[in-house]
Design a protein around this motif. Sequence first.
Motif, PDB file in Angstrom:
ATOM      1  N   LEU A 275      64.680  54.129  -0.534  1.00 53.27           N
ATOM      2  CA  LEU A 275      64.581  52.739  -0.719  1.00 53.27           C
ATOM      3  C   LEU A 275      65.930  52.257   0.060  1.00 53.27           C
ATOM      4  N   ARG A 276      65.913  51.344   0.789  1.00 54.59           N
ATOM      5  CA  ARG A 276      66.885  50.547   1.445  1.00 54.59           C
ATOM      6  C   ARG A 276      66.949  48.987   0.732  1.00 54.59           C
ATOM      7  N   LYS A 281      71.381  51.060   3.975  1.00 54.66           N
ATOM      8  CA  LYS A 281      71.351  52.004   2.907  1.00 54.66           C
ATOM      9  C   LYS A 281      72.200  51.691   1.915  1.00 54.66           C
ATOM     10  N   MET A 282      71.461  51.741   0.489  1.00 55.26           N
ATOM     11  CA  MET A 282      72.311  51.276  -0.485  1.00 55.26           C
ATOM     12  C   MET A 282      73.582  52.198  -0.805  1.00 55.26           C
ATOM     13  N   ALA A 283      74.558  51.369  -1.134  1.00 56.91           N
ATOM     14  CA  ALA A 283      75.927  51.949  -0.977  1.00 56.91           C
ATOM     15  C   ALA A 283      76.927  50.940  -1.944  1.00 56.91           C
ATOM     16  N   LYS A 284      77.579  51.571  -2.865  1.00 59.10           N
ATOM     17  CA  LYS A 284      78.757  50.671  -3.342  1.00 59.10           C
ATOM     18  C   LYS A 284      79.692  49.794  -2.445  1.00 59.10           C
ATOM     19  N   GLY A 287      78.206  46.757  -0.910  1.00 56.82           N
ATOM     20  CA  GLY A 287      78.027  45.658  -1.999  1.00 56.82           C
ATOM     21  C   GLY A 287      76.515  45.365  -2.347  1.00 56.82           C
ATOM     22  N   ASN A 288      75.681  46.517  -2.067  1.00 60.15           N
ATOM     23  CA  ASN A 288      74.272  46.482  -2.215  1.00 60.15           C
ATOM     24  C   ASN A 288      73.813  47.588  -3.485  1.00 60.15           C
ATOM     25  N   PHE A 289      74.391  48.062  -3.873  1.00 55.91           N
ATOM     26  CA  PHE A 289      74.038  49.095  -4.874  1.00 55.91           C
ATOM     27  C   PHE A 289      73.806  48.223  -6.273  1.00 55.91           C
ATOM     28  N   PHE A 290      72.793  48.446  -6.529  1.00 53.41           N
ATOM     29  CA  PHE A 290      72.237  48.009  -7.922  1.00 53.41           C
ATOM     30  C   PHE A 290      71.587  48.770  -8.867  1.00 53.41           C
ATOM     31  N   THR A 291      72.034  48.768  -9.936  1.00 50.72           N
ATOM     32  CA  THR A 291      71.285  49.408 -11.297  1.00 50.72           C
ATOM     33  C   THR A 291      70.317  48.206 -11.436  1.00 50.72           C
ATOM     34  N   LEU A 292      69.244  48.766 -12.407  1.00 52.64           N
ATOM     35  CA  LEU A 292      68.297  47.694 -13.336  1.00 52.64           C
ATOM     36  C   LEU A 292      69.345  46.542 -13.751  1.00 52.64           C
ATOM     37  N   ARG A 293      70.093  47.212 -14.614  1.00 52.71           N
ATOM     38  CA  ARG A 293      70.928  46.079 -15.463  1.00 52.71           C
ATOM     39  C   ARG A 293      71.653  44.962 -14.568  1.00 52.71           C
ATOM     40  N   PRO A 317      58.892  53.980   3.630  1.00 56.41           N
ATOM     41  CA  PRO A 317      60.243  53.622   3.167  1.00 56.41           C
ATOM     42  C   PRO A 317      60.099  52.002   2.661  1.00 56.41           C
ATOM     43  N   LEU A 318      60.883  51.687   1.639  1.00 54.20           N
ATOM     44  CA  LEU A 318      60.894  50.372   1.002  1.00 54.20           C
ATOM     45  C   LEU A 318      62.248  49.786   1.349  1.00 54.20           C
ATOM     46  N   ASN A 319      61.916  48.610   1.750  1.00 52.31           N
ATOM     47  CA  ASN A 319      63.226  47.653   2.072  1.00 52.31           C
ATOM     48  C   ASN A 319      63.135  46.621   0.978  1.00 52.31           C
ATOM     49  N   PHE A 320      63.982  46.714   0.040  1.00 48.81           N
ATOM     50  CA  PHE A 320      64.053  46.161  -1.251  1.00 48.81           C
ATOM     51  C   PHE A 320      65.003  44.753  -0.814  1.00 48.81           C
ATOM     52  N   THR A 321      63.971  43.527  -0.712  1.00 46.83           N
ATOM     53  CA  THR A 321      65.040  42.276  -0.642  1.00 46.83           C
ATOM     54  C   THR A 321      64.743  41.329  -1.731  1.00 46.83           C
ATOM     55  N   PHE A 322      65.792  40.314  -1.838  1.00 49.76           N
ATOM     56  CA  PHE A 322      65.547  39.328  -2.863  1.00 49.76           C
ATOM     57  C   PHE A 322      64.438  38.405  -2.609  1.00 49.76           C
ATOM     58  N   ASP A 323      64.279  38.154  -1.158  1.00 51.24           N
ATOM     59  CA  ASP A 323      62.748  37.599  -0.916  1.00 51.24           C
ATOM     60  C   ASP A 323      61.605  38.298  -1.209  1.00 51.24           C
ATOM     61  N   GLY A 324      61.497  39.346  -0.946  1.00 51.20           N
ATOM     62  CA  GLY A 324      60.481  40.291  -1.601  1.00 51.20           C
ATOM     63  C   GLY A 324      60.378  40.422  -3.052  1.00 51.20           C
ATOM     64  N   LEU A 325      61.531  40.233  -3.730  1.00 50.76           N
ATOM     65  CA  LEU A 325      61.410  40.238  -5.272  1.00 50.76           C
ATOM     66  C   LEU A 325      60.771  38.612  -5.492  1.00 50.76           C
TER      67      LEU A 325
END
Length: 478
Positions: A275-276, A281-284, A287-293, A317-325
């Motif tokens: 997941l991206r 790439k998700m990385a702290k 600033g794009n590293f998210f837990t469910l919480r 591959p899944l591109n996780f975006t807030f627009d997609g959410l």
Amino acid sequence: MSLKFFNTKSRKKETFEPTEPGKAKLYTCGPTVYNYAHIGNFRTYVFEDVLRRHLKVKGFDLTHVMNITDVEDKIIKRAAEQGIELNQGNGSDSNAPIPLDEITEPYTTAFHEDRKALRIEDAEHYPRATRYIPKIVDLIKRIQAADVTYESEGSIYFSIKKCPNYGCLSGFKIDEVVSGARVDSDEYEKDDARDFVLWKSRKEGEVYWETELGEGRPGWHIECSAMAMDLLGESFDIHCGGEDNIFPHHENEIAQSECASNMQFVKYWLHSRHLRVEGEKMAKSSGNFFTLRDLTEKGYDPVNIRFALVRQHYRDPLNFTFDGLKAAAEERRRWTDLLIRLEEVTSEGEVSESMKTLIETADRQIEEHLDDDLATPQAIARLHETATAVNRRIDSGEIQTAEAAEVQSLFKKWDRVFGVLDEERGSLDEEIESLIQERLDARKNKNYARSDEIRDQLQAQGIILEDTAQGTRWKRGS
């Protein structure tokens, strides 16, 4: 249509034929409990939940094991950072509390809370590595008996040169390996195939167990083999994980397990892609590293997050975006609204031939899509098409109560796989019904300020009001 899965080992789709007819045995790699699980982890866990649910819909008697990794390098490092004293032995009682629990128990609890928020069903078993030390020791002794191990400085290593089948999952070529090179780390790079550790000798400041193998602790790879073989048998049906588990973890599982048992360890290997987040790439550090919480604290509904993860095929591959959410939330709302509209159908009558054809065709095609390696995008698209067609019939008044019930049954059947529909609305208490009536009266009297105030008050209590041409409709929200 036969149920088919893409087998990572054969690199092709194969018809699912379980080791025991009518039964399915599934092992999924669970969390390493040194921190909260992040959204990338849950991409894999949700895919595995869809697999689990579909196997049940297909009628299989399912046994699902998801391990909890509660002793591993990262956990020990976290304990050291927090000043937890680990340098003590643990006796033969495999269920006795240990110092590492101070780190792992809170995160284990948090994992179960998070997966329930995402409607991930309970597995039949959640074994913990620290409670499996005697059986891990027994398995290592069996591997030693196969003459594929050696000792060095008190640790026990698996010699991959002595395993002709090594590389069968990942495609790694055994003749390219440097002879004798070994690694103690639980995780290492994809291009770094070396002899891996089964048992780590005691080190200062680390947790250890007093065993026949000496004082030490297990390596990560042997933990999963011991738990899987104990609960599912030495040869079972499906093993899942993220693509990052293919090498070295799952490759090493196969090698050590098959050398111990002389049997095929797993028939079908299924892996989800990475997941991206917003294309990166998700990385702290990004600033794009998210837990469910993190996401729920921002106000996002966990079930909408689940739908956003389900909509993409697990092998893409899944591109996780807030627009997609947001889009996932809107698509889910369409289904919820359709079911509410179906509840309001009052015209009595039988199911027409055209509606029967519509429902039967949709049902068959959805099952075909899911049977074809869990093709969730196509199955969801078919449900959307059905929703559009049914909404048109409701708009034109061409639907009867019996037909409405059949459509509701279709959506509820396949939501047993997707797990995203709202729970039953239930009834409202007298106070809320009174407020809804007061709002209706306020609208009639053009007291829009009071109408808006009541609407906001109800929304804060989880009751969403929608004003339609057919009147005011309510539903439960988050």
